[in-house]
Design an enzyme around this catalytic site. Structure first.
Site, PDB file in Angstrom:
ATOM      1  N   ARG A  33      -0.747   4.910   1.778  1.00 48.04           N
ATOM      2  CA  ARG A  33      -0.063   4.741   0.742  1.00 48.04           C
ATOM      3  C   ARG A  33       1.302   5.153   1.090  1.00 48.04           C
ATOM      4  O   ARG A  33       2.508   4.257  -0.041  1.00 48.04           O
ATOM      5  CB  ARG A  33      -0.586   4.411  -0.641  1.00 48.04           C
ATOM      6  N   ILE A  59       4.863  -1.364  -6.769  1.00 47.49           N
ATOM      7  CA  ILE A  59       3.834  -1.273  -5.604  1.00 47.49           C
ATOM      8  C   ILE A  59       2.726  -1.507  -6.554  1.00 47.49           C
ATOM      9  O   ILE A  59       2.818  -0.906  -7.568  1.00 47.49           O
ATOM     10  CB  ILE A  59       3.692   0.058  -4.097  1.00 47.49           C
ATOM     11  N   SER A  60       1.357  -1.845  -6.034  1.00 47.72           N
ATOM     12  CA  SER A  60       0.764  -2.519  -7.118  1.00 47.72           C
ATOM     13  C   SER A  60      -0.140  -0.979  -7.145  1.00 47.72           C
ATOM     14  O   SER A  60      -0.703  -0.381  -6.187  1.00 47.72           O
ATOM     15  CB  SER A  60      -0.418  -3.538  -7.139  1.00 47.72           C
ATOM     16  N   GLN A  61      -1.270  -1.219  -8.642  1.00 46.40           N
ATOM     17  CA  GLN A  61      -2.225   0.089  -8.489  1.00 46.40           C
ATOM     18  C   GLN A  61      -3.020   0.190  -7.395  1.00 46.40           C
ATOM     19  O   GLN A  61      -3.766  -1.396  -6.774  1.00 46.40           O
ATOM     20  CB  GLN A  61      -2.802  -0.217 -10.079  1.00 46.40           C
TER      21      GLN A  61
END
Ligand code: SAH
Length: 212
Positions: A33, A59-61
């Site tokens: 990530r 950016i998503s969890q």
């Protein structure tokens, strides 16, 4: 904390939030990530939180990425469409699970940056386009799986139409940007079945291409 410890903690956080599918965990272990987060937030890339990216997007969890990917139940022969490339992180994970991934974003800049990372990581089965994804991707339809990573008021009609019979779509829906539900849509010969999975919070699905 060294890299190995950070990775262990990252995977532990995913498991504790309910990401238990071995293939999904394996893909999330392989896709770093840290490559998708830049600047001052880069050092927080391994924490289970959404982070700002360019163009005012997020950016998503990681645990939400994991749960959505798990709900999508991607099979190795699948052709997958993602709406909302953002950083490219979710698409990179899908690329390890599917045969072919198409991902679109309304911000050309995000698409350019994500493409560069896909090339650097040798992810050759992902194609990123700048497009308004709510219209679907007619040339490439039907899709076995569709993942929408921006919130719509309802599942967009053209996307439902582009889902193969037997296919699955996962999409956050909700009228406000505070309360949204993650919905799993399954298409059968008889029509569409809807299952509500959990509450989530995503940026809205907007119309048209952006200039940036
Ligand atoms: N999946 C991304 C996070 C997505 S954030 C990741 O892994 O990083 C949501 C994204 O949806 C934003 O980048 C936003 O620009 C995009 N978006 C919003 N409306 C859209 C539309 N109609 N078509 C395509 N992309 C859209």
């Amino acid at each position: 904390m060294d890299d190995a410890e950070r990775k262990m903690q990252f995977l532990f956080a995913l498991r504790s939030k309910g990401v238990t599918d071995a293939r999904v965990l394996g893909a999330m272990e392989r896709i770093d990530r840290g490559r998708f987060v830049r600047g001052i937030f880069a050092e927080r890339a391994y924490e289970d939180m959404p982070l700002p990216i360019a163009c005012g997007q997020t950016i998503s969890q990681p645990s939400v990425v994991g749960l959505m990917t798990q709900a999508l139940d991607v099979q190795p022969r699948d052709k997958v469409l993602e709406i909302g490339t953002g950083s490219g992180y979710q698409a990179a994970i899908l690329s390890l699970l599917a045969r072919r991934v198409y991902t679109v974003d309304r911000h050309p800049r995000l698409v350019r940056e994500a493409r560069r990372i896909f090339e650097e990581m040798d992810l050759f089965n992902v194609t990123a386009f700048a497009a308004d994804g709510s219209h679907g991707l007619e040339d490439q339809a039907p899709f076995d799986r569709i993942l929408v990573t921006a919130a719509a008021e309802d599942p967009p009609g053209p996307l439902l139409a582009g889902l193969r019979i037997g296919g699955i779509m996962v999409v956050p829906v909700g009228q406000s940007d505070r309360v949204q539900s993650l919905i799993k849509v399954t298409r059968s010969e008889r029509g569409f079945d809807y299952e509500e999975l959990r509450s989530v919070r995503f940026v809205p699905l907007l119309e048209g291409l952006d200039k940036d």
